[in-house]
Design an enzyme around this catalytic site. Structure first.
Site, PDB file in Angstrom:
ATOM      1  N   ALA A 126       6.456   0.966  -2.250  1.00  0.00           N
ATOM      2  CA  ALA A 126       6.359  -0.277  -3.049  1.00  0.00           C
ATOM      3  C   ALA A 126       5.474  -1.501  -2.712  1.00  0.00           C
ATOM      4  O   ALA A 126       4.565  -2.078  -3.484  1.00  0.00           O
ATOM      5  CB  ALA A 126       7.558  -0.700  -3.531  1.00  0.00           C
ATOM      6  N   ASP A 127       5.408  -1.614  -1.370  1.00  0.00           N
ATOM      7  CA  ASP A 127       4.405  -2.751  -0.757  1.00  0.00           C
ATOM      8  C   ASP A 127       3.114  -2.484  -0.714  1.00  0.00           C
ATOM      9  O   ASP A 127       2.346  -3.165  -1.275  1.00  0.00           O
ATOM     10  CB  ASP A 127       5.128  -2.981   0.803  1.00  0.00           C
ATOM     11  CG  ASP A 127       6.058  -3.964   0.826  1.00  0.00           C
ATOM     12  OD1 ASP A 127       6.369  -4.914  -0.023  1.00  0.00           O
ATOM     13  OD2 ASP A 127       7.067  -3.838   1.781  1.00  0.00           O
ATOM     14  N   LEU A 128       2.958  -1.260  -0.491  1.00  0.00           N
ATOM     15  CA  LEU A 128       1.652  -0.522  -0.243  1.00  0.00           C
ATOM     16  C   LEU A 128       0.886  -0.646  -1.456  1.00  0.00           C
ATOM     17  O   LEU A 128      -0.214  -1.014  -1.845  1.00  0.00           O
ATOM     18  CB  LEU A 128       1.253   0.549   0.479  1.00  0.00           C
ATOM     19  CG  LEU A 128       1.870   0.539   2.072  1.00  0.00           C
ATOM     20  CD1 LEU A 128       2.062   2.039   2.524  1.00  0.00           C
ATOM     21  CD2 LEU A 128       0.849   0.004   2.971  1.00  0.00           C
TER      22      LEU A 128
END
Length: 396
Positions: free
Chosen positions: A167-169
């Site tokens: 999700a962050d990437l």
């Protein structure tokens, strides 16, 4: 010269998604100024693992090629300094909860009033609107809520998170896309904009194919391990000795695959010539392939399949791929020169632009390393004014 030379970015973001995006833009030439808290900085400076000497490998992975200024945003003077820097910027990236920047006097409305060309990107968990907008969240929370965790794992096992901070990437990539899109739009309109980018929205947008199956068939997609819901064969198979090989074959590859594996009866079966038929007989086909592949050495089989034109790839460990001769030849693993510990390994930003200088690959900044220079050169403060700010703890 690099593609983004001359672009100024002010970065209020922390941890991963925002810093990843601004690192990409920095390495393509933008001047990124990271706003950090005195004494603490971005909290990822303390995240494990650590290099020898105490520098966080986590922080180093997402903050190369930037400048750092340490400013206390809890003070009026600190907020004014941040405001003055943002007033000169082309792009601002922040990941406070909705209303957080407004409390510091740094809202889009306030800044765009003095800098109408500013591209202001708010990267939050759930966006600026909606019933969840004030919720806090982390990468795995977004993976869970979006359905990504439900889709990951083997059919007979529990749900699993993706092996990376997915999700962050992916949100980091979308921040970079938003920044570049805003800059292109500004070139035509002359105006900046506010970008409301929610990590939750990014994860839902990533559902593409599972959502398409639901829209088309009304089904609830299930976990399938390494298999592909719409293609057979497309999965990881265990070879002799326990190593794994991923094979993905379309109709044109099917007879070639059967030939390499010696599965002459399957190759002769005209009812398996087309993917739809193989999907319908998935268990039968998978069992036959698994049995044949289990007798073969992975290296030998992978080379034979590739020679025959069948797509195949070894399931590598992280050390395997980092030492891979192709990755080495492409220069993906490089080093930056850290002023304290010397050469330090890292992964390069992948895009390569012809006609420009190679992208930057510089050490992440020490906390507040550029504070004095920025205050002097860009805000025009005198030595006495700068000394007073340091003495009061407003900057560091």
């Amino acid at each position: 010269m690099r593609p983004l030379d001359g672009i100024r970015i002010i970065d209020f973001s922390r941890v991963l998604a925002g810093p990843m995006a601004t690192q990409i833009l920095a390495e393509f030439g933008a001047e990124v100024t990271k706003i950090e808290r005195p004494g603490i900085g971005d909290e990822s400076r303390s995240f494990e693992p650590m290099f020898d000497g105490g520098q966080s490998a986590y922080y180093s992975a997402f903050n190369r090629s930037k400048r750092s200024i340490a400013v206390d945003l809890k003070t009026d003077a600190g907020r004014q300094l941040a405001f003055d820097l943002a007033a000169q910027a082309d792009v601002l990236v922040e990941n406070f909860l909705p209303g957080g920047m407004e409390k510091h006097g740094l809202s889009y409305e306030a800044l765009s009033a003095v800098n109408p060309r500013l591209i202001y990107i708010s990267n939050t968990g759930f966006g600026q609107t909606g019933p969840y907008k004030d919720r806090k969240g982390y990468d795995t929370i977004f993976q869970a809520l979006s359905g990504v965790i439900d889709l990951t794992g083997h059919p007979d096992g529990p749900p699993a998170k993706v092996g990376l901070p997915f999700a962050d990437l992916t949100s980091g990539l979308w921040i970079a896309i938003a920044a570049l899109t805003g800059l292109v739009g500004r070139a035509g309109s002359g105006k900046g904009c506010h970008v409301d980018l929610a990590m939750m929205d990014v994860q839902v947008a990533m559902l593409t194919l599972p959502a398409a199956r639901h829209f088309a068939l009304g089904e609830t997609p299930k976990r399938v391990g390494t298999e592909h819901l719409g293609r057979v064969p497309s999965a990881a198979y265990q070879c002799d000795g326990g190593a794994w090989l991923f094979i993905s074959a379309s109709d044109q590859h099917w007879p070639l695959l059967c030939d390499v594996l010696g599965l002459t009866e399957l190759a002769k079966d005209s009812s398996l010539a087309h993917n739809r038929q193989r999907v319908e007989r998935r268990d039968e086909v998978t069992a036959a392939l698994s049995a044949a592949i289990a007798q073969r050495d992975r290296f030998e089989l992978a080379e034979s399949l590739r020679a025959a034109g069948v797509p195949a790839g070894e399931v590598n460990t992280v050390p395997d791929i980092l030492k891979d001769p192709h990755i080495t030849a492409r220069g993906m693993v490089d080093h930056f020169d850290d002023p304290e510990r010397g050469p330090t390994l890292g992964l390069r930003t992948p895009a390569r632009f012809s006609g420009y200088d190679p992208h930057r690959f510089e050490a992440p900044p020490k906390l507040g390393a550029d504070t004095h220079k920025i205050l002097s050169d860009e805000l025009g403060l005198t030595e006495d004014q700068i000394t007073a700010l340091y003495d009061k703890g407003i900057v560091a």
